[in-house]
Design an enzyme around this catalytic site. Structure first.
Site, mmCIF file in Angstrom:
data_model
loop_
_atom_site.group_PDB
_atom_site.id
_atom_site.type_symbol
_atom_site.label_atom_id
_atom_site.label_comp_id
_atom_site.label_asym_id
_atom_site.label_seq_id
_atom_site.Cartn_x
_atom_site.Cartn_y
_atom_site.Cartn_z
ATOM 1 N N CYS A 1 -51.267 -20.095 -14.043
ATOM 2 C CA CYS A 1 -51.898 -18.964 -14.742
ATOM 3 C C CYS A 1 -53.127 -19.437 -15.510
ATOM 4 O O CYS A 1 -53.367 -20.636 -15.644
ATOM 5 C CB CYS A 1 -50.921 -18.348 -15.740
ATOM 6 S SG CYS A 1 -49.286 -18.012 -15.087
HETATM 7 N N1 GLN Z 1 -44.085 -20.535 -14.799
HETATM 8 C C1 GLN Z 1 -44.718 -19.427 -15.428
HETATM 9 C C2 GLN Z 1 -44.449 -18.114 -14.693
HETATM 10 O O1 GLN Z 1 -43.961 -18.100 -13.613
HETATM 11 C C3 GLN Z 1 -46.212 -19.647 -15.571
HETATM 12 C C4 GLN Z 1 -46.893 -19.665 -14.253
HETATM 13 C C5 GLN Z 1 -48.258 -20.245 -14.201
HETATM 14 O O2 GLN Z 1 -48.802 -20.829 -15.159
HETATM 15 N N2 GLN Z 1 -48.831 -20.136 -13.062
HETATM 16 O O3 GLN Z 1 -44.760 -17.095 -15.236
#
Ligand code: GLN
Length: 254
Positions: free
Chosen positions: A2
């Site tokens: 993210c």
């Molecule tokens: N693991 C977290 C989620 O699935 C953050 C994902 C990310 O940073 N891509 O929301």
């Protein structure tokens, strides 16, 4: 991974912060510059949290659709002004649900929280740490995700009186010990101060004339962006930035 962003400074509208810059969070949702863990775009949802003028409790707008596919947010963003904003676009980690409740910012009381990364060995690696939380904290997780558990661990410390920086630093160290190699870029604000970690993922900060912007990727080509080194904790107000190392990350391989 993210992408996330936090702003403290003079009141600014959400469109100026999140949608208009050349490498805005909107652009980072479909053309991010620095993705890791095989993710390509941040299309699994998004969220923005802000503090209305004079309020200590934030408001959130979250959707489980790409930020570019939500015309309602584009309209709203131009009309909402705030002196403190935390926003994120999501690429769901494989195996985690794609729901609005899993989108950052996660929140409780006066705090907004976001996690950019993933916990290795989830969920087994976190069972012992999770068992130290009150059962009601586990029963009221916003979503069955690593990020929501990280937020419960951080929140537990904030409620006990720790500062934002202390809580992020301690939880980061605990999680790295339990789940080595985890990517733990955490971001939290109470509307006046913020704290962020850079642990195996990128983070940049820009302090300019009483405004601070912290973002996974610089949002513009303007001067003044400072990369936050890996393994470091950033704490900031609208006019100060402090960056210190997190000792627990030293032995960690990115
Ligand atoms: N693991 C977290 C989620 O699935 C953050 C994902 C990310 O940073 N891509 O929301």
């Amino acid at each position: 991974m993210c992408r996330h962003l936090a702003y403290l400074g003079p009141p600014c509208d959400l469109a100026t912060l999140l949608l208009h810059p050349p490498h805005s969070l909107l652009r980072q949702s479909y053309a991010p510059a620095d993705m890791r863990c095989e993710a390509v775009v941040n299309a699994d949802g998004f969220g923005a949290g802000w503090y209305p003028d004079g309020a200590v409790t934030p408001i959130r707008y979250r959707r489980a659709i790409p930020i570019w596919a939500d015309p309602s947010f584009a309209a709203l963003a131009g009309a909402v002004h705030s002196a403190a904003v935390l926003a994120a676009v999501r690429s769901a980690t494989i195996g985690m649900p794609m729901t609005e409740l899993a989108c950052s910012p996660l929140s409780s009381g006066r705090w907004l929280f976001s996690h950019n990364g993933m916990v290795t060995g989830w969920p087994d690696s976190m069972a012992k740490l999770a068992s130290q939380l009150p059962v009601t904290d586990l029963l009221t997780l916003e979503a069955p995700t690593d990020s929501a558990l990280l937020w419960a661990l951080v929140r537990h410390r904030l409620v006990a009186g720790e500062s934002l920086g202390q809580a992020l630093g301690t939880v980061t160290a605990q999680v790295l010990a339990a789940a080595p190699g985890s990517k733990l870029n955490l971001l939290v604000t109470d509307g006046t101060t913020l704290a962020a970690t850079a642990v195996h993922h990128a983070l940049a900060v820009r302090l300019d004339d009483g405004a601070v912007l912290v973002c996974s990727e610089p949002t513009g080509h303007c001067a003044g962006w400072q990369p936050v080194p890996d393994g470091h904790l950033l704490t900031a107000t609208a006019s100060t930035v402090d960056i210190t190392s997190i000792p627990a990350t030293i032995a960690e391989e990115p």
